[in-house]
Design a protein around this motif. Structure first.
Motif, PDB file in Angstrom:
ATOM      1  N   LYS A 217      38.332  42.333  41.587  1.00 15.93           N
ATOM      2  CA  LYS A 217      37.333  42.528  40.531  1.00 15.93           C
ATOM      3  C   LYS A 217      37.838  43.417  39.406  1.00 15.93           C
ATOM      4  O   LYS A 217      37.053  43.918  38.595  1.00 15.93           O
ATOM      5  N   GLY A 218      39.142  43.663  39.357  1.00 19.14           N
ATOM      6  CA  GLY A 218      39.715  44.402  38.250  1.00 19.14           C
ATOM      7  C   GLY A 218      39.329  45.851  38.171  1.00 19.14           C
ATOM      8  O   GLY A 218      39.424  46.460  37.096  1.00 19.14           O
ATOM      9  N   VAL A 219      38.905  46.453  39.296  1.00 17.85           N
ATOM     10  CA  VAL A 219      38.519  47.867  39.262  1.00 17.85           C
ATOM     11  C   VAL A 219      39.376  48.629  40.265  1.00 17.85           C
ATOM     12  O   VAL A 219      40.510  49.004  39.959  1.00 17.85           O
ATOM     13  N   ASP A 220      38.871  48.817  41.496  1.00 20.02           N
ATOM     14  CA  ASP A 220      39.618  49.543  42.526  1.00 20.02           C
ATOM     15  C   ASP A 220      40.871  48.768  42.921  1.00 20.02           C
ATOM     16  O   ASP A 220      40.935  47.537  42.790  1.00 20.02           O
ATOM     17  N   SER A 221      41.845  49.520  43.456  1.00 19.43           N
ATOM     18  CA  SER A 221      43.069  48.878  43.917  1.00 19.43           C
ATOM     19  C   SER A 221      43.496  49.480  45.247  1.00 19.43           C
ATOM     20  O   SER A 221      43.211  50.651  45.535  1.00 19.43           O
ATOM     21  N   THR A 222      44.171  48.667  46.058  1.00 21.69           N
ATOM     22  CA  THR A 222      44.709  49.109  47.339  1.00 21.69           C
ATOM     23  C   THR A 222      46.180  48.764  47.395  1.00 21.69           C
ATOM     24  O   THR A 222      46.582  47.653  47.029  1.00 21.69           O
ATOM     25  N   LEU A 223      46.985  49.714  47.841  1.00 20.05           N
ATOM     26  CA  LEU A 223      48.413  49.512  48.080  1.00 20.05           C
ATOM     27  C   LEU A 223      48.652  49.648  49.573  1.00 20.05           C
ATOM     28  O   LEU A 223      48.197  50.613  50.183  1.00 20.05           O
ATOM     29  N   LYS A 224      49.335  48.659  50.162  1.00 15.69           N
ATOM     30  CA  LYS A 224      49.552  48.660  51.602  1.00 15.69           C
ATOM     31  C   LYS A 224      51.039  48.591  51.929  1.00 15.69           C
ATOM     32  O   LYS A 224      51.807  47.932  51.212  1.00 15.69           O
ATOM     33  N   ILE A 225      51.418  49.255  53.000  1.00 11.19           N
ATOM     34  CA  ILE A 225      52.777  49.171  53.524  1.00 11.19           C
ATOM     35  C   ILE A 225      52.672  48.755  54.987  1.00 11.19           C
ATOM     36  O   ILE A 225      51.948  49.358  55.770  1.00 11.19           O
ATOM     37  N   GLN A 226      53.381  47.680  55.327  1.00  9.50           N
ATOM     38  CA  GLN A 226      53.366  47.215  56.712  1.00  9.50           C
ATOM     39  C   GLN A 226      54.636  46.427  57.018  1.00  9.50           C
ATOM     40  O   GLN A 226      54.841  45.370  56.419  1.00  9.50           O
ATOM     41  N   PRO A 227      55.485  46.936  57.909  1.00 12.54           N
ATOM     42  CA  PRO A 227      55.407  48.217  58.598  1.00 12.54           C
ATOM     43  C   PRO A 227      56.085  49.321  57.786  1.00 12.54           C
ATOM     44  O   PRO A 227      56.985  49.053  56.988  1.00 12.54           O
ATOM     45  N   ALA A 228      55.655  50.552  57.984  1.00  8.36           N
ATOM     46  CA  ALA A 228      56.259  51.672  57.266  1.00  8.36           C
ATOM     47  C   ALA A 228      57.614  52.029  57.870  1.00  8.36           C
ATOM     48  O   ALA A 228      57.835  51.901  59.074  1.00  8.36           O
ATOM     49  N   GLU A 229      58.525  52.481  57.018  1.00  6.66           N
ATOM     50  CA  GLU A 229      59.834  52.941  57.435  1.00  6.66           C
ATOM     51  C   GLU A 229      59.989  54.413  57.053  1.00  6.66           C
ATOM     52  O   GLU A 229      59.255  54.916  56.197  1.00  6.66           O
ATOM     53  N   LEU A 230      60.966  55.069  57.658  1.00  6.51           N
ATOM     54  CA  LEU A 230      61.185  56.498  57.389  1.00  6.51           C
ATOM     55  C   LEU A 230      61.389  56.758  55.902  1.00  6.51           C
ATOM     56  O   LEU A 230      60.895  57.744  55.347  1.00  6.51           O
ATOM     57  N   GLY A 231      62.096  55.852  55.224  1.00 11.78           N
ATOM     58  CA  GLY A 231      62.408  56.023  53.807  1.00 11.78           C
ATOM     59  C   GLY A 231      61.221  55.857  52.881  1.00 11.78           C
ATOM     60  O   GLY A 231      61.343  56.088  51.676  1.00 11.78           O
TER      61      GLY A 231
END
Lengths: 111, 114
Positions: free
Chosen positions: B71-85
């Motif tokens: 909807k052009g408002v809120d945003s989500t950033l996801k990491i899967q799977p996370a690494e040490l770096g």
């Protein structure tokens, strides 16, 4: 991509001193901004200055786009000026505008 | 006027776990940015949105990172799977529009991957 170099990397001042921070960039840009990152990590915009000169209180900035540099002047420095100052440029590339930050100038102002 | 809001402020996870960051931009700002900042470095752009469209995502590691702006408002950033770096500060910023205005940054999310 475009290179953004800031100098000096570190600066230590006594309260009340003046200083000049420099930002050089390797190619023409569409806009340039200066930011201050305080010791708690918050980035605050100081100037949006693709060209010309602007002043805000004790701070002023000048961008000479044709010579690919910008200067940030801090007069009568205060301890609250401590932190990292970043220069960020945006350059058009294939219809996109990619913001690129320099590595910053770390400023410490002693009372 | 409220500034850019991010949550959580801090996150500690073990490697290979998923993690998500949320950003609410300043009201009326069409452009939204996600940056990554490593210690001693300037922010690096991951992705930029114009309204709900991702228009600059060439620096997003798409094998493990994803983002959306419904909807052009809120945003989500996801990491899967996370690494040490991936341990870094993830910053969200917004502006009125492309090449029109300065960027306003949120406080960031500090991610630690163990």
């Amino acid at each position: 991509g475009i290179q953004v170099e800031q100098s000096p990397p570190d600066l230590i001042l006594q309260e009340g001193a003046n200083s000049t921070l420099r930002c050089n960039f390797s190619d023409s840009v569409n806009n340039l901004q200066w930011f201050h990152q305080n010791p708690w990590g918050q980035l605050i915009n100081l100037f949006y200055i693709p060209s010309g000169t602007k002043q805000n209180g004790r701070l002023s900035a000048t961008t000479v786009a044709t010579e690919r540099y910008s200067l940030l002047y801090i007069s009568s420095s205060q301890t609250t000026d401590s932190g990292v100052y970043f220069c960020a440029v945006e350059q058009a590339s294939g219809g996109s505008y990619i913001p690129t930050f320099g590595r910053g100038t770390s400023l410490i102002v002693h009372p | 006027e409220a500034g850019v809001v991010q949550s959580p402020r801090y996150k500690i996870i073990e490697k290979k776990q998923p993690v998500a960051f949320w950003c609410n931009p300043i009201s009326g700002h069409n452009t939204l940015y996600w940056y990554l900042q490593n210690l001693g470095q300037g922010p690096e752009l991951l992705i930029r949105y114009e309204n709900e469209e991702a228009v600059d995502d060439s620096q997003l590691p798409k094998d493990r990172f994803s983002a959306e702006r419904l909807k052009g408002v809120d945003s989500t950033l996801k990491i899967q799977p996370a690494e040490l770096g991936d341990s870094a500060v993830y910053l969200c910023a917004s502006s009125l529009g492309l090449n029109k205005d300065t960027q306003y940054f949120g406080p960031g999310t500090r991610l630690t991957v163990l």
